[in-house]
Design a protein around this motif. Structure first.
Motif, PDB file in Angstrom:
ATOM      1  N   PRO A 863       1.112  -0.725  -0.138  1.00  0.00           N
ATOM      2  CA  PRO A 863       0.249   0.372   0.306  1.00  0.00           C
ATOM      3  C   PRO A 863       0.714   1.191  -0.334  1.00  0.00           C
ATOM      4  CG  PRO A 863       0.204  -1.127   2.086  1.00  0.00           C
ATOM      5  CD  PRO A 863       0.836  -1.371   1.081  1.00  0.00           C
ATOM      6  N   LEU A 866      -0.688   6.592   3.144  1.00  0.00           N
ATOM      7  CA  LEU A 866      -1.536   7.991   3.107  1.00  0.00           C
ATOM      8  C   LEU A 866      -1.987   9.106   2.798  1.00  0.00           C
ATOM      9  CD1 LEU A 866      -4.350   5.833   5.794  1.00  0.00           C
ATOM     10  CD2 LEU A 866      -4.084   5.875   3.954  1.00  0.00           C
ATOM     11  N   LEU A 873      -9.321   7.825  -0.005  1.00  0.00           N
ATOM     12  CA  LEU A 873      -8.312   6.097  -0.754  1.00  0.00           C
ATOM     13  C   LEU A 873      -9.789   5.964  -1.453  1.00  0.00           C
ATOM     14  CD1 LEU A 873      -6.405   4.621  -1.741  1.00  0.00           C
ATOM     15  CD2 LEU A 873      -6.223   3.663   0.955  1.00  0.00           C
ATOM     16  N   ASN A 904      -8.385  -0.720   1.262  1.00  0.00           N
ATOM     17  CA  ASN A 904      -6.674  -0.251   1.296  1.00  0.00           C
ATOM     18  C   ASN A 904      -6.591  -1.628   1.504  1.00  0.00           C
ATOM     19  OD1 ASN A 904      -4.125   1.054   1.722  1.00  0.00           O
ATOM     20  ND2 ASN A 904      -4.997   0.339   3.866  1.00  0.00           N
ATOM     21  N   THR A 906      -4.220  -4.973  -0.276  1.00  0.00           N
ATOM     22  CA  THR A 906      -2.781  -4.832  -1.122  1.00  0.00           C
ATOM     23  C   THR A 906      -3.295  -6.437  -1.915  1.00  0.00           C
ATOM     24  OG1 THR A 906      -2.606  -6.104   0.471  1.00  0.00           O
ATOM     25  CG2 THR A 906      -2.037  -4.060   0.713  1.00  0.00           C
TER      26      THR A 906
END
Length: 1299
Positions: A863, A866, A873, A904, A906
């Motif tokens: 990831p 942020l 996101l 989020n 991955t």
């Protein structure tokens, strides 16, 4: 005269063209003026370029022209002068150039074949006609040929060739039988464009001996007939009978049925062909196919669509017809013939060429001395035509020079012309497909002005309408026009007048004071002339009392008035209409001077009545409706909506409430169920009523809650079961006092529109929610989680505020508070918003791909921080695409696929990959602003997979013991093919499978011949491809080896071999008498069977009766049947479960008397018939003697006129044919040889009879077998001359090129 100016050479043609548009004169179509002006010749009428004439009639070659002085005419023939005076057969019509060649008095049409051209000449020039090619029509005889009978097997294709003689023009072909009836055509049997008759497959009913091709030559009105063609179709049933007659029952299993075949094209041949067609013509493309079942034809255009409104399908879709073709219709047209067994196709490459056609044809030019002008001749074609000019019929290169003339390609430019410049110019545009010829004259005139409008012409108009005063004129140079009021008044100018180019004066709005005399003056350098016209302006006609709407009881009297006012000099007429039509012719309708009265009114008098007033200058109208009603009946109880409440009163006024009371209206026989109270805010929304509350119908007062700072008015609506009343009158107004706002705006949000701002929005308060004047909003914000003070701003009554200069995507606390002149609303709640987002800064890292199998992969990534997302996101997007297939090594168009993984996450799965392929992918982070940068492309490869099934498996060339297999590569190999696996096994007649055989075939093979198979045996095949991973999906097919050449099955020999084709019983037939019926059938199968016959009464529910057949015979006699009864019957075989034939139905004959006498065998009947025959013979002899001795009759007169004993005319009274000669031997036919038994051709018997093709019934056959035309109403003609197998050459080349 135009002033000279110095202009550049590049602009010369444009300026000259503008000069022509400005200077060229328009000659009015005034007969007196045209008689006085000189004019070069103009061709007005001429014969067509390709002129095919009837060799039996006089030849008329038209050439008409006009000019001043009248032109003289001359002709050329084949390029040289044609001296008419030296040919006694040729005359020219007086005052005309039209030639008449006298053929009927000894001339021969062939002697006048050639190319003719007419020239019309006067002192101002010479015009020429087109090249007129004269060719006599021809209708030669059929060449002699020996026609062998056609023996065809059922189901095969057949073509009957017509091969008509070459005529001029080509004949029209049609096929008929001996009875002159047109042969029926269908998808199976049809006539081609070349006249041949095509059979896609023949059937037993096609057997006949009178297939006759006819050729109709329209110009000579002759019909030629080919010798009849015989067709004999041998069916498989008859072949069975032949074999059965020579072999025993124990040896025969039945002949092979009719073989179905996939389509093949009969015409055109090959896979491709070409076709050239000319622009504007009709394009005809044809495809006729053989096959069983009969193929269906479909047409497509490769790389395009067939034109929507110009495409037609004819001859059962075998002919594609496209009308008015253009260059855009060029291309490849494919016809596809298809049946259940397959298809065949043919591609026709069409090229559209074009004979010359006009873009701009030259136009006549009338000029004044010293003026300039141009003649423009522009044409197009394919190939592009060549443009050439002639002057007075002579090529312009050798014509007398004219200094005012300059030729520039397709344009002739004239400068400072003089009267001697007058001439006729010819433009010729030609290519290999034809030519265009146009005459255009240049007429230079010097004429003083003339006014063509009659003097003192009176114009009358209605006041306030336009007045148009004419002043038609002519002069060369073009005169200038001026208008004056009165005889010696001042010139007219100003916006109240409009001056038109044709000399007309327009007064847009004529008034009474516009009445008077107007003078038109025309002048040029050669003179001046004037003319006076009179204008009278009249008062408009008006209807001062119009008819009015009337409701009248039945049988009453009614009157409509129509009183008018009009100009005293105009005579008005009044017309009355009913429903826009004339008044009924009924004495009850009385029309007076200014009224219409209807007496004794009835229901049918209901309608609209219109009064129309007409004068010579205007017309007005007015209408009224008459409604006729019945006399009023006894009053009944009327249920209606309630009347509105009234006397509304406000009491107990407080700051936030008031009491409203009212008095109900009449409830109209239906009790009031409720009252609806509405209010109006006269301060904020005047005229808009809002719902306040609803109370029961028994209540007449209500306490209403109020808001501050609202100017209230109230109204009440009563409701009953019928409906709602009209609203009451509004109450008095009540303005409540102002107060602080009670509430704050709702739906407060903070969302940035740019990376450096924060947009704060909210829903504004409605007017009455403001609670007072001066409504505003206090907007406050501060960055969250930062020790900042609130920043505030007070804004007007809006719903948005933008904070600039903010950091990118940081959270803010936001609140919006309402306030007015009296103070603030309560403290608002806080909401969290964010400043604007920006695109993510970095790409995901450490992208890894794990290939799970040949169609699925898993991708991982790290990831992104942020902080680098710079927004909300939303997830990650994986872009992946196929680079190439590892088995084919061929690249293709890259089609990227996108998968979005929310949040989020991955990792993600990539489904639907293609095996044995190379892929690339990258990953991007996504926020509300968009996508961030892509990660570096990651390459991965999918392993091999199993292949798809082979694209096709085709089994061909069946023999006694072998089959040929052909197959196509798998559509998706999904790896490197290692081999093919073929499995097959026989199937017996009970669908049981035999032993399975497996064969491995190298991957580079595409066909295989299987040998050592059982004859006449059905096999089932299973076929699939293999890669190193395994076998792919299989394709299956079935096929049968054939029987031996004699069509007889050999008995099966040896263990392990399967039985041949399934047995079957077919063609069950019955021959019934009164009490018995003979049943016969056909049996196919390898085993001897014991048959039985089952029968019963048709339609009965009783059980079938069963009779056993002795031995293996294929017939049986049912006895003991009831006369006149319908029976059902079927045949079965013992030992074979469920093996029966289909049902057949027959009916026994009716019961007859026991003693039946045949009248034909009685002596008295034979004697009577002999006496009648003798009497008829005597009458025929007497009639024949009288006919030879008697006077003339219509047919006899025609025979005497022809003086040809071999020409036998038709009888004019009944349309029957006399004896006529055949085209081959010229011998008279015996009666009935080519005609029906009554020797008549009746039109009503068939719409396609020979009468329709001959265009009448009064016809005769000529000595050469032709059918010539008395039906056209022509006089006596010379007979056609002999069998001319070759004709004199015609000068057809002159049709395609003028010079």
């Amino acid at each position: 005269m135009m002033k000279k100016r110095s202009i550049s050479a590049s602009k010369a043609s444009l300026v000259l063209f503008l000069c022509q548009m400005i200077s060229a004169l328009d000659v009015p179509l005034d007969s007196k003026l045209l008689e006085e002006l000189s004019q070069p010749p103009t061709i007005t009428q001429q014969s067509p370029k390709d002129y095919i004439v009837d060799p039996r009639e006089n030849i008329v070659i038209q050439c008409e022209a006009k000019g001043k002085p009248p032109p003289s005419f001359s002709w050329t023939r084949n390029g040289t002068h044609f001296d008419i005076d030296k040919d006694a057969q040729v005359t020219m019509k007086p005052n005309s150039g039209t030639l008449v060649v006298n053929i009927m008095n000894g001339g021969k049409a062939e002697a006048y074949e050639g190319v003719y051209q007419c020239t019309a000449r006067n002192e101002r020039g010479a015009a020429i006609s087109n090249n007129i090619v004269i060719r006599p029509s021809r209708s030669p005889l059929w060449t002699k040929e020996k026609l062998e009978p056609n023996h065809v097997r059922e189901g095969d294709s057949l073509v009957l060739h017509c091969r008509p003689p070459v005529g001029l023009p080509p004949p029209i072909i049609f096929w008929m039988d001996n009875a002159f009836q047109r042969l029926p055509q269908s998808e199976r049997v049809s006539q081609g464009l070349n006249g041949d008759l095509y059979f896609s497959n023949v059937q037993p009913e096609d057997t006949r001996e009178d297939y006759i091709c006819y050729a109709r030559f329209n110009h000579t009105q002759t019909i030629q007939q080919k010798q009849p063609i015989s067709v004999k179709v041998f069916s498989m049933d008859s072949l069975n009978d032949t074999i059965a007659a020579n072999l025993s029952d124990t040896d025969i299993y039945g002949a092979k049925p009719v073989t179905e075949r996939q389509p093949i094209l009969l015409t055109p041949t090959g896979s491709t062909s070409t076709k050239v067609e000319l622009r504007g013509n009709v394009l005809l493309l044809e495809c006729i196919a053989a096959g069983l079942p009969t193929p269906v034809i479909r047409w497509i255009k490769e790389g395009g669509e067939l034109p929507a409104n110009r495409t037609f399908f004819e001859n059962f879709k075998k002919t594609l017809k496209i009308t008015d073709v253009s260059e855009a219709d060029s291309g490849n047209y494919k016809c596809i013939a298809r049946n259940i067994l397959g298809s065949a196709h043919h591609v026709i490459s069409v090229t559209v060429k074009a004979a010359p056609y006009w873009i701009t044809a030259p136009r006549n030019l009338v000029l004044s001395p010293g003026e300039d002008g141009t003649l423009i001749c522009r044409a197009n074609g394919n190939p592009k035509p060549n443009i050439s000019w002639l002057a007075n019929g002579v090529p312009i290169s050798i014509a007398p020079e004219d200094p005012s003339r300059k030729v520039d390609g397709d344009t002739i430019i004239f400068s400072h012309v003089q009267e001697r410049s007058s001439a006729v110019y010819q433009c010729n545009a030609s290519n290999e497909y034809g030519y265009l010829l146009a005459n255009a004259f240049v007429n230079v005139l010097a004429e003083p002005p003339r006014i063509l409008t009659p003097a003192n012409k009176l114009y009358q108009v209605i006041a306030d309408s336009p007045a148009l005063l004419d002043c038609a004129y002519f002069g060369s140079p073009k005169p200038e026009i001026e208008w004056f009021r009165g005889v010696k008044g001042s010139i007219l100018r100003g916006s109240e007048y409009i001056f038109h180019d044709n000399g007309t004066l327009e007064i847009p709005v004529a008034q009474k004071d516009s009445t008077g005399t107007y003078t038109c003056v025309a002048r040029n350098e050669l003179g001046k002339i004037q003319n006076e016209v009179q204008l009278e302006v009249k008062d408009p006609t008006m209807i001062i009392k119009q008819p009015e709407y009337k409701v009248i009881q039945r049988y009453g009297q009614v009157s409509f008035e129509c009183i008018i006012k009009h100009d005293t000099t105009l005579l008005p007429t009044i017309i009355w209409l009913k429903d826009n039509g004339e008044l009924p012719d009924d004495e009850r309708f009385l029309v007076g001077k200014d009224n219409l009265t209807i007496m004794n009114v009835t229901d049918k008098d209901d309608g609209t009545y219109t009064c129309i007033v007409n004068t010579t200058l205007d017309s007005v109208s007015a209408s009224a409706v008459l409604t006729v009603v019945a006399a009023p009946p006894t009053p009944a109880i009327i249920y209606a909506r309630p009347n509105p409440p009234f006397d509304l009163e406000l009491t107990g006024q407080l700051e936030r409430s008031v009491e409203l009371s009212w008095i109900p209206g009449d409830e109209n026989n239906s009790p009031i169920t409720s009252f609806v109270i509405e209010y109006e805010d006269g301060l904020h929304e005047p005229g808009v009523w809002h719902y306040q509350t609803e109370v029961p119908g028994t209540q007449t007062t209500v306490q209403l809650k109020l808001s501050p700072y609202v100017n209230y008015s109230f109204r009440v609506i009563a409701v009953n079961e019928i409906g709602r009343s009209q609203p009451s009158e509004p109450s008095e107004q009540y303005l409540t006092k102002s107060a602080n706002p009670d509430e704050n705006p709702s739906n407060v949000q903070g969302i940035g529109s740019e990376p450096d701002n924060l947009v704060i929005t909210w829903e504004s308060l409605k007017g009455f929610q403001s609670n007072g004047p001066g409504l505003q909003y206090k907007v406050s914000w501060r960055q969250k989680d930062v020790d900042d003070e609130w920043t505030s701003v007070i804004v007007a009554n809006v719903s948005k505020y933008i904070v600039s200069g903010t950091p990118t995507f940081v959270p803010y606390e936001i609140k919006v508070q309402a306030l007015n002149d009296l103070g603030y609303a309560p403290e608002p709640s806080e909401v969290i918003g964010h400043s604007g987002e920006d695109l993510p800064m970095v790409a995901p890292g450490n992208v890894q791909v794990h290939v799970i199998n040949s169609t699925l992969a898993k991708v991982h990534w790290d990831p992104v921080p942020l902080k680098t997302v710079r927004g909300h996101l939303q997830g990650y997007k994986v872009y992946y695409w196929k680079v190439q297939s590892l088995s084919r090594r061929s690249r293709r168009h890259v089609e990227k696929k996108i998968l979005t993984f929310r949040g989020n996450k991955t990792f993600g799965m990539l489904p639907g990959l293609e095996p044995y392929s190379s892929y690339k992918l990258n990953v991007r982070v996504v926020n509300g602003k968009g996508e961030g940068p892509a990660s570096p492309d990651k390459v991965f490869k999918t392993p091999e997979g199993v292949p798809s099934s082979p694209s096709f498996l085709k089994i061909t060339n069946p023999t006694l013991d072998s089959l040929t297999l052909e197959w196509g590569l798998p559509t998706h190999p999904n790896g490197i093919l290692t081999s093919y696996i073929l499995k097959f096994q026989p199937i017996n007649n009970t669908h049981e499978l035999g032993p399975l055989v497996e064969i491995r075939i190298p991957a580079n093979e595409s066909s295989l011949i299987l040998k050592n198979l059982n004859y006449s045996t059905r096999y089932k095949f299973y076929f699939n491809a293999q890669t190193s991973v395994g076998s792919g999906s299989q394709i299956t097919e079935e096929a049968v080896t054939i029987m031996d050449e004699a069509g007889i099955l050999r008995p099966a020999v040896g263990a392990g071999k399967v039985q041949p084709l399934y047995p079957r019983i077919r063609n069950v037939t019955t021959a019934a008498a009164e009490t018995y019926a003979n049943i016969s059938w056909e049996y196919e199968g390898p085993d001897h069977a014991n048959f039985y016959v089952e029968y019963g009464v048709a339609g009965s529910k009783e059980d079938w009766k069963k009779e056993i057949v002795n031995g293996s015979r294929s017939f049986f006699v049912l006895k003991g049947l009831t006369p006149g009864t319908a029976y059902k019957v079927r045949v079965g075989a013992e030992g074979l479960s469920g093996f029966r034939s289909s049902e057949d139905v027959f009916e026994t004959g009716p019961a007859m008397a026991s003693r039946q006498v045949d009248i034909a065998t009685q002596g008295w009947f034979i004697g009577l018939m002999c006496a009648v025959a003798l009497l008829i013979l005597i009458l025929l002899i007497v009639c024949f003697i009288r006919r030879n001795k008697g006077g003339k009759y219509p047919v006899k007169e025609k025979e005497d006129a022809h003086a040809d004993p071999e020409i036998q005319p038709m009888k004019e009274d009944d349309g029957t044919f006399g004896e006529y000669s055949d085209a081959e031997d010229h011998k008279p036919l015996k009666k009935g040889s080519r005609t029906p038994s009554d020797r008549t051709v009746k039109k009503e018997d068939s719409d396609d009879s020979l009468v329709d093709y001959g265009e009448g019934v009064n016809g005769q056959f000529n000595e050469d077998g032709s059918f010539i035309g008395q039906y056209s109403g022509k006089k006596e003609k010379e007979p056609a001359e002999g069998n001319e197998s070759s004709e004199a050459p015609s000068p057809v080349n002159a049709m395609n090129s003028f010079v």
